[in-house]
Design an enzyme around this catalytic site. Structure first.
Site, PDB file in Angstrom:
ATOM      1  N   ALA A   1     -21.120  48.826-120.092  1.00  0.00           N
ATOM      2  CA  ALA A   1     -20.977  47.533-120.756  1.00  0.00           C
ATOM      3  C   ALA A   1     -22.339  46.853-120.857  1.00  0.00           C
ATOM      4  CB  ALA A   1     -20.004  46.658-119.979  1.00  0.00           C
ATOM      5  N   CYS A   2     -22.393  45.824-121.702  1.00  0.00           N
ATOM      6  CA  CYS A   2     -23.591  45.013-121.891  1.00  0.00           C
ATOM      7  C   CYS A   2     -24.111  44.564-120.527  1.00  0.00           C
ATOM      8  CB  CYS A   2     -23.250  43.812-122.761  1.00  0.00           C
ATOM      9  SG  CYS A   2     -24.620  42.678-123.007  1.00  0.00           S
ATOM     10  N   PRO A   3     -25.399  44.676-120.322  1.00  0.00           N
ATOM     11  CA  PRO A   3     -26.493  44.964-121.238  1.00  0.00           C
ATOM     12  C   PRO A   3     -26.948  46.424-121.212  1.00  0.00           C
ATOM     13  CG  PRO A   3     -27.428  44.097-119.236  1.00  0.00           C
ATOM     14  CD  PRO A   3     -25.925  44.139-119.039  1.00  0.00           C
TER      15      PRO A   3
END
Length: 190
Positions: free
Chosen positions: A16-18
């Site tokens: 997932a982000c980042p």
């Protein structure tokens, strides 16, 4: 889309982000100008994140293929002369300051640029959901005279959003860092 010649492949499935952007930056830095990187990811937010990052740096976002929930991003590294400096948006507000202001009852205009599912599971009280991938087309919903705090999960997408807003004439914008991943205050759901 016809077959794309790929020089390197980066696997970001399940991240997932980042992380997709962070890992992409690292691999791209090792590549030669003109080479193409394929990034595979399952995070829907990676679509806006990688497109925004590539545009900001000067790399060419060649395209996107989606198959069975996996996004295949194709990015051509810019030649050194065409690269932009990866600047961070300078106007930041930290989580503690936001929490203090909310607890004091202060009304703030907060724009949450995460994906709708992320927003639904918990967001800052009163925050408005405008996913990063929709921000440019929804600028008419915002006033350039208004002060905005932009939030995402870690501060990466919100940094891209703040730079886009500044580019479009919004000068009263702050990026909330480190974002919802470390938020300790009250949230709303839905």
């Amino acid at each position: 889309m016809s077959a794309i010649k790929v020089d390197r492949i980066l696997e970001c499935v399940g991240l997932a982000c980042p992380l997709p952007v962070v890992k992409t930056k690292k691999i791209i830095d090792e590549m030669n100008g003109g080479e193409v990187l394929e990034v595979t990811a399952t995070d829907r937010g990676s679509v806006a994140d990688l497109q925004g990052w590539a545009k900001r740096i000067g790399h060419q976002y060649v395209g996107l293929k989606e198959a069975n929930g996996v996004y295949h991003h194709f990015i051509r590294k810019a030649e050194e002369a065409d690269r932009q400096v990866d600047l961070q948006y300078p106007h930041i507000i930290n989580n503690a300051d936001i929490q203090d202001r909310l607890e004091a009852g202060e009304k703030m205009s907060i724009v949450d640029v995460r994906e709708p599912a992320e927003y639904a599971f918990g967001h800052l009280p009163g925050a408005r959901s405008i996913p990063l991938g929709e921000l440019e087309e929804r600028l008419g919903e915002l006033s350039q005279d208004q002060q905005y705090i932009v939030v995402c999960r870690t501060g990466v997408r919100s940094d891209i959003a703040c730079q886009l807003l500044l580019e479009k004439g919004f000068v009263h914008v702050k990026n909330m860092k480190p974002g919802m991943s470390e938020w300790q205050g009250m949230t709303e759901k839905g």
